[in-house]
Design a protein around this motif. Structure first.
Motif, PDB file in Angstrom:
ATOM      1  N   ASP A   1       0.828  -1.212   0.000  1.00 35.39           N
ATOM      2  CA  ASP A   1       0.000   0.000   0.000  1.00 35.39           C
ATOM      3  C   ASP A   1       0.860   1.258   0.000  1.00 35.39           C
ATOM      4  OD1 ASP A   1      -2.046  -1.778   0.098  1.00 35.39           O
ATOM      5  OD2 ASP A   1      -2.756  -1.257   2.095  1.00 35.39           O
ATOM      6  N   VAL A   2       1.902   1.261   0.827  1.00 33.33           N
ATOM      7  CA  VAL A   2       2.795   2.428   0.885  1.00 33.33           C
ATOM      8  C   VAL A   2       3.481   2.620  -0.467  1.00 33.33           C
ATOM      9  CG1 VAL A   2       4.907   3.345   1.937  1.00 33.33           C
ATOM     10  CG2 VAL A   2       3.142   2.293   3.383  1.00 33.33           C
ATOM     11  N   HIS A   3       3.904   1.517  -1.074  1.00 31.19           N
ATOM     12  CA  HIS A   3       4.597   1.571  -2.356  1.00 31.19           C
ATOM     13  C   HIS A   3       3.692   2.164  -3.442  1.00 31.19           C
ATOM     14  CE1 HIS A   3       8.541   0.470  -3.589  1.00 31.19           C
ATOM     15  NE2 HIS A   3       8.176  -0.342  -4.568  1.00 31.19           N
ATOM     16  N   VAL A   4       2.423   1.765  -3.441  1.00 27.69           N
ATOM     17  CA  VAL A   4       1.464   2.333  -4.382  1.00 27.69           C
ATOM     18  C   VAL A   4       1.313   3.836  -4.127  1.00 27.69           C
ATOM     19  CG1 VAL A   4      -0.978   2.400  -5.038  1.00 27.69           C
ATOM     20  CG2 VAL A   4       0.187   0.205  -4.822  1.00 27.69           C
TER      21      VAL A   4
ATOM     22  N   PHE B   1       1.521   9.797  -5.115  1.00 26.59           N
ATOM     23  CA  PHE B   1       2.263  11.049  -5.292  1.00 26.59           C
ATOM     24  C   PHE B   1       2.446  11.368  -6.776  1.00 26.59           C
ATOM     25  CE2 PHE B   1       3.862  10.406  -0.876  1.00 26.59           C
ATOM     26  CZ  PHE B   1       3.588  11.675  -0.391  1.00 26.59           C
ATOM     27  N   GLY B   2       2.754  10.341  -7.576  1.00 23.99           N
ATOM     28  CA  GLY B   2       3.010  10.565  -9.001  1.00 23.99           C
ATOM     29  C   GLY B   2       1.827  11.197  -9.705  1.00 23.99           C
ATOM     30  N   PHE B   3       0.651  10.596  -9.555  1.00 23.31           N
ATOM     31  CA  PHE B   3      -0.515  11.114 -10.262  1.00 23.31           C
ATOM     32  C   PHE B   3      -1.064  12.393  -9.643  1.00 23.31           C
ATOM     33  CE2 PHE B   3      -0.395   7.164 -12.516  1.00 23.31           C
ATOM     34  CZ  PHE B   3      -0.917   7.488 -13.747  1.00 23.31           C
ATOM     35  N   LEU B   4      -0.874  12.572  -8.348  1.00 23.40           N
ATOM     36  CA  LEU B   4      -1.316  13.828  -7.728  1.00 23.40           C
ATOM     37  C   LEU B   4      -0.637  15.014  -8.419  1.00 23.40           C
ATOM     38  CD1 LEU B   4      -3.102  14.934  -5.430  1.00 23.40           C
ATOM     39  CD2 LEU B   4      -1.076  14.946  -3.984  1.00 23.40           C
TER      40      LEU B   4
ATOM     41  N   LEU C   1      -7.166   9.697  -4.770  1.00 29.43           N
ATOM     42  CA  LEU C   1      -7.930   8.574  -4.237  1.00 29.43           C
ATOM     43  C   LEU C   1      -7.037   7.421  -3.792  1.00 29.43           C
ATOM     44  CD1 LEU C   1     -11.044   8.666  -6.570  1.00 29.43           C
ATOM     45  CD2 LEU C   1     -10.915   9.294  -4.153  1.00 29.43           C
ATOM     46  N   PHE C   2      -5.959   7.169  -4.524  1.00 27.13           N
ATOM     47  CA  PHE C   2      -5.015   6.133  -4.066  1.00 27.13           C
ATOM     48  C   PHE C   2      -4.395   6.533  -2.727  1.00 27.13           C
ATOM     49  CE2 PHE C   2      -5.076   4.085  -8.267  1.00 27.13           C
ATOM     50  CZ  PHE C   2      -5.038   2.760  -7.865  1.00 27.13           C
ATOM     51  N   LEU C   3      -3.989   7.785  -2.613  1.00 28.57           N
ATOM     52  CA  LEU C   3      -3.424   8.244  -1.343  1.00 28.57           C
ATOM     53  C   LEU C   3      -4.458   8.141  -0.227  1.00 28.57           C
ATOM     54  CD1 LEU C   3      -1.483  11.387  -2.634  1.00 28.57           C
ATOM     55  CD2 LEU C   3      -0.447   9.346  -1.653  1.00 28.57           C
ATOM     56  N   TRP C   4      -5.670   8.579  -0.535  1.00 24.97           N
ATOM     57  CA  TRP C   4      -6.723   8.613   0.485  1.00 24.97           C
ATOM     58  C   TRP C   4      -7.052   7.198   0.980  1.00 24.97           C
ATOM     59  CZ3 TRP C   4     -11.692   7.426   2.031  1.00 24.97           C
ATOM     60  CH2 TRP C   4     -12.295   8.308   2.942  1.00 24.97           C
ATOM     61  N   MET C   5      -7.175   6.251   0.043  1.00 26.98           N
ATOM     62  CA  MET C   5      -7.529   4.875   0.415  1.00 26.98           C
ATOM     63  C   MET C   5      -6.436   4.198   1.233  1.00 26.98           C
ATOM     64  SD  MET C   5      -9.270   3.204  -2.954  1.00 26.98           S
ATOM     65  CE  MET C   5      -7.757   3.325  -3.893  1.00 26.98           C
ATOM     66  N   PHE C   6      -5.180   4.486   0.893  1.00 31.47           N
ATOM     67  CA  PHE C   6      -4.089   3.725   1.506  1.00 31.47           C
ATOM     68  C   PHE C   6      -3.421   4.443   2.674  1.00 31.47           C
ATOM     69  CE2 PHE C   6      -3.399   1.194  -2.659  1.00 31.47           C
ATOM     70  CZ  PHE C   6      -4.330   0.256  -2.239  1.00 31.47           C
TER      71      PHE C   6
END
Length: 459
Positions: free
Chosen positions: A63-66, A72-75, A225-230
């Motif tokens: 999860d951290v790796h994602v 961070f990348g897509f943000l 959303l990836f950051l928020w979920m993980f």
């Protein structure tokens, strides 16, 4: 176009990667849980394979790796002409940074009697955390620096991170499971200080590109959303097995949920006609996760988490509306992604919440063993009491601030040297400078129209 990077980027990548190979050869070894001798160790200690730390930590690590690479990348893809640079340079500095972080953190925390660093799954998580500080700093500089400058920023950023983390966690004995102080406060003020040193008085020449388009905002929302979920995984990843990790996930989950509602409220309240601003929804909705970092494993209580999230959504969104323009105009700090509102301020809030929660911890709430376990009152700290721990937490926050601001000013001075091939003031926020950008179909008719227009004028 500055061709300086034409040689310096390949040179830095090849030379530094070669240095990593040599340093890893000298220092890096597997720890007892990832080494082939695990079988003997397992029999000797009467363990089963499932008790290998890999099975506790790997879900958190994934999860951290994602979060690091996708989140961070897509943000950072929100700029209309800088999405390659956002996600691509994020990828580059994370891949380099995690190698250097394994070494730096290894020398401080994991050095064996024989001078070797023993690494396992927890080291991979910690290296990702270390990288996060540099990616946060990149957010303030997005679109205004060259990839070589980013590599230098990362080299020094990881080094500073490892030192401040050692001082805060090991020397001062502050707890900071999710890194409100160590990662977000440090990374935020590091990036802001570098940006202050690299101030561009004529940046307005690139203002036509300093915004989003419809689809770039959607891409950035994927990162959000990836950051928020993980984020619950991020804040709980290196907590103690058992209640600490469990509580950290719950606390973060609740903080984040509450933040979304106040972000939407403030965004609507301060925009014309009550419309929502995508910038706020992409960023401020994450502020609760940042602020839950330090107190993640403490008994913050479910309602306490909701209060922290409630406040963060307000503070962060107001920061975007009022503070970012103020800092650019009066403090000469140009902060592309608004990291002051997403990381720096909420990080400080998290540090303060952590200090208060620690200072007010009691045997009634935690139980004696719970206090010892949660705050690590062991060995030379076995006589610590919660009120003292609160003071140590506050001291940790000060160290993070000093390292971030002080380190950023020094690194900023280095990055000001005219040797790094950074873009001109009228060429910022544009992928064309460093990437092969495919031509867009709709640009061709526009040129034809322009030519016809010119010909008609001549006639």
């Amino acid at each position: 176009l500055n061709t300086n990077v034409h040689l310096s980027l390949p040179a830095v990548c090849i030379v530094w990667q070669t240095a990593m190979i040599i340093l890893f050869g000298v220092f890096m070894r597997y720890d007892h849980e990832s080494d082939a001798h695990w079988v003997e160790h397992r029999k000797h200690s009467n363990l089963t394979d499932i008790e290998n730390d890999f099975y506790f930590r790997y879900p958190s690590f994934q999860d951290v790796h994602v979060m690091i690479f996708v989140g961070f990348g897509f943000l950072m893809t929100f700029l209309k002409r800088y999405s390659f640079g956002g996600v691509g340079f994020n990828f580059l500095i994370a891949a380099f940074g995690l190698q250097w972080a394994l070494l730096m953190q290894g020398w401080f925390h994991w050095l064996d009697a024989d001078g070797k660093i023993r690494i396992g799954i927890e080291n991979l998580i910690n290296a990702d955390f270390c990288v996060a500080g540099c990616l946060i700093a990149y957010g303030a500089l997005l679109g205004k620096v060259s990839p070589v400058q980013l590599m230098v920023l990362t080299l020094f950023g990881i080094t500073l991170f490892a030192v401040e983390e050692f001082i805060i966690i090991s020397v001062i004995h502050a707890r900071d499971a999710g890194g409100s102080m160590v990662i977000h406060t440090f990374g935020g003020y590091y990036g802001l200080s570098v940006s202050w040193m690299l101030y561009r008085p004529n940046l307005h020449q690139s203002s036509r590109l300093q915004g989003s388009v419809y689809h770039s905002d959607v891409f950035a929302m994927i990162g959000t959303l990836f950051l928020w979920m993980f984020w619950p995984s991020f804040n709980s990843a290196i907590c103690d097995h058992g209640d600490g990790q469990h509580r950290a996930a719950i606390n973060t989950y609740l903080c984040l949920a509450s933040t979304v509602l106040t972000t939407v409220a403030i965004s609507s309240l301060f925009q014309k006609h009550g419309k929502l601003d995508m910038v706020h929804i992409q960023n401020s909705t994450l502020a609760g996760g940042v602020a839950a970092g330090t107190a993640a494993e403490f008994m913050l209580m479910p309602y306490g988490c909701l209060i922290v999230g409630f406040c963060c959504g307000i503070i962060s969104t107001l920061g975007y509306i009022f503070l970012t323009p103020f800092m650019e105009k009066h403090l000469k700090i140009q902060d592309t992604c608004g990291i002051h509102n997403l990381h720096a301020m909420p990080g400080v809030v998290g540090g303060i919440v952590g200090a208060i929660t620690a200072a007010s911890a009691s045997i009634e709430v935690y139980g004696h063993e719970g206090l010892v376990n949660t705050f690590d009152f062991m060995d030379k700290f076995k006589d610590m009491v919660p009120t003292t721990q609160g003071g140590h937490q506050a001291a940790g926050l000060c160290v993070a601030l000093c390292f971030g601001i002080g380190g950023g000013i020094i690194v900023g001075a280095i990055l000001r040297l005219p040797i790094w091939g950074d873009p001109a003031d009228d060429n910022c926020f544009d992928d064309e400078t460093y990437w092969e950008v495919p031509e867009e179909e709709e640009s061709i008719p526009t040129i034809l129209q322009y030519n016809n227009h010119v010909q008609n004028k001549d006639m």
